[in-house]
Design a protein around this motif. Sequence first.
Motif, PDB file in Angstrom:
ATOM      1  N   SER A 174     -24.451  21.627  45.163  1.00  0.00           N
ATOM      2  CA  SER A 174     -25.029  21.160  43.896  1.00  0.00           C
ATOM      3  C   SER A 174     -25.104  19.643  43.866  1.00  0.00           C
ATOM      4  O   SER A 174     -26.066  19.072  43.345  1.00  0.00           O
ATOM      5  CB  SER A 174     -24.192  21.634  42.708  1.00  0.00           C
ATOM      6  OG  SER A 174     -24.198  23.036  42.643  1.00  0.00           O
ATOM      7  N   ASP A 175     -24.098  18.997  44.449  1.00  0.00           N
ATOM      8  CA  ASP A 175     -24.079  17.532  44.465  1.00  0.00           C
ATOM      9  C   ASP A 175     -25.222  16.988  45.321  1.00  0.00           C
ATOM     10  O   ASP A 175     -25.827  15.969  44.986  1.00  0.00           O
ATOM     11  CB  ASP A 175     -22.717  17.042  44.993  1.00  0.00           C
ATOM     12  CG  ASP A 175     -22.375  15.652  44.500  1.00  0.00           C
ATOM     13  OD1 ASP A 175     -21.611  14.939  45.178  1.00  0.00           O
ATOM     14  OD2 ASP A 175     -22.885  15.261  43.424  1.00  0.00           O
ATOM     15  N   THR A 176     -25.493  17.680  46.417  1.00  0.00           N
ATOM     16  CA  THR A 176     -26.600  17.273  47.299  1.00  0.00           C
ATOM     17  C   THR A 176     -27.925  17.376  46.542  1.00  0.00           C
ATOM     18  O   THR A 176     -28.766  16.466  46.597  1.00  0.00           O
ATOM     19  CB  THR A 176     -26.652  18.165  48.555  1.00  0.00           C
ATOM     20  OG1 THR A 176     -25.374  18.138  49.179  1.00  0.00           O
ATOM     21  CG2 THR A 176     -27.707  17.696  49.537  1.00  0.00           C
ATOM     22  N   GLN A 177     -28.074  18.484  45.801  1.00  0.00           N
ATOM     23  CA  GLN A 177     -29.289  18.672  44.988  1.00  0.00           C
ATOM     24  C   GLN A 177     -29.411  17.563  43.957  1.00  0.00           C
ATOM     25  O   GLN A 177     -30.488  17.004  43.722  1.00  0.00           O
ATOM     26  CB  GLN A 177     -29.140  19.993  44.213  1.00  0.00           C
ATOM     27  CG  GLN A 177     -30.079  21.085  44.627  1.00  0.00           C
ATOM     28  CD  GLN A 177     -29.940  22.276  43.677  1.00  0.00           C
ATOM     29  OE1 GLN A 177     -28.868  22.860  43.532  1.00  0.00           O
ATOM     30  NE2 GLN A 177     -31.017  22.609  43.029  1.00  0.00           N
ATOM     31  N   LEU A 178     -28.278  17.253  43.360  1.00  0.00           N
ATOM     32  CA  LEU A 178     -28.234  16.241  42.304  1.00  0.00           C
ATOM     33  C   LEU A 178     -28.644  14.877  42.852  1.00  0.00           C
ATOM     34  O   LEU A 178     -29.408  14.144  42.221  1.00  0.00           O
ATOM     35  CB  LEU A 178     -26.814  16.181  41.733  1.00  0.00           C
ATOM     36  CG  LEU A 178     -26.633  15.616  40.343  1.00  0.00           C
ATOM     37  CD1 LEU A 178     -25.448  16.267  39.670  1.00  0.00           C
ATOM     38  CD2 LEU A 178     -26.370  14.115  40.411  1.00  0.00           C
TER      39      LEU A 178
END
Lengths: 119, 47, 103
Positions: free
Chosen positions: A31-35
């Motif tokens: 999710s952090d990568t997407q963010l």
Amino acid sequence: MDPSSVLDQTIQDVSNLQAEFTHILGEIRASDTQLLDQRKKYMQKDSQIHKFIRQHGSLQEHPKEQELSEKIREKMSACKNLQEQKCTMANTALYLVAKHLSRLEKNIGLLEEDGLLAP
Amino acid sequence: ELEHAKDMALLVARREKVTLDLLEQNMRIFDQRSNVKRLKRSLGIRG
Amino acid sequence: EYEKLKSELKKSLATRNKLEDEFERLEQEIYEKETEYFSGNNATSNTGIAGNRFSYGGNIIKGFDGFNKSHHHSAGHDSHNRGFNNDDRIFSLSSAIFVKQQQ
């Protein structure tokens, strides 16, 4: 209840903790990568606005400023939703380990009360 | 073992909370900047 | 009103700087705690048995199977002593910023 059985029970209870942590922390990272990707996109749009200001002065509005601002706000909002999900996941991991720890501490307390374990 | 794991899980939870606060702060800053720009233009303030 | 807005914006920027510092501090603390935990160099690694001091740590990543048995062997013969490498830093690695910095 004796120390050995409490230890055995605890080990059994936490047997899945490793898998749960690996899964949750992996999800947080994904999710952090997407963010970060989303953030990069809205920062690029923000840069377009600021580049125009630098080139034309602060009194002139970028022809697409409204549209860009709208898109930036949308992406920021999407990031916020993602981040809220990450917070929930992190809190879940914390809850899982805290729950086991709390149970173990309670059992240790009972064993100490019964004199089966040195304080 | 569990105490260490809990300490680290707590740090991660704090980190995510701070990240959320940062995002909200960035949104606030963006809106504030937009308002400042709008007012500057209406007042004819350069720079 | 313009001065008021400017002042509020400055405050918001200052708050953001503090949050960024706090974020970096937390990332650093997570990293240090991992080093302490996974390398088993914590002062509490003591079974209480006189003369025995086992170093262990990292069950949250290697699992708790055989946890009971592994503490009846000396640290040198501990079959669960698999060492520690950066891929074990699952807490730090949950941050894409950390991963990017590593890259």
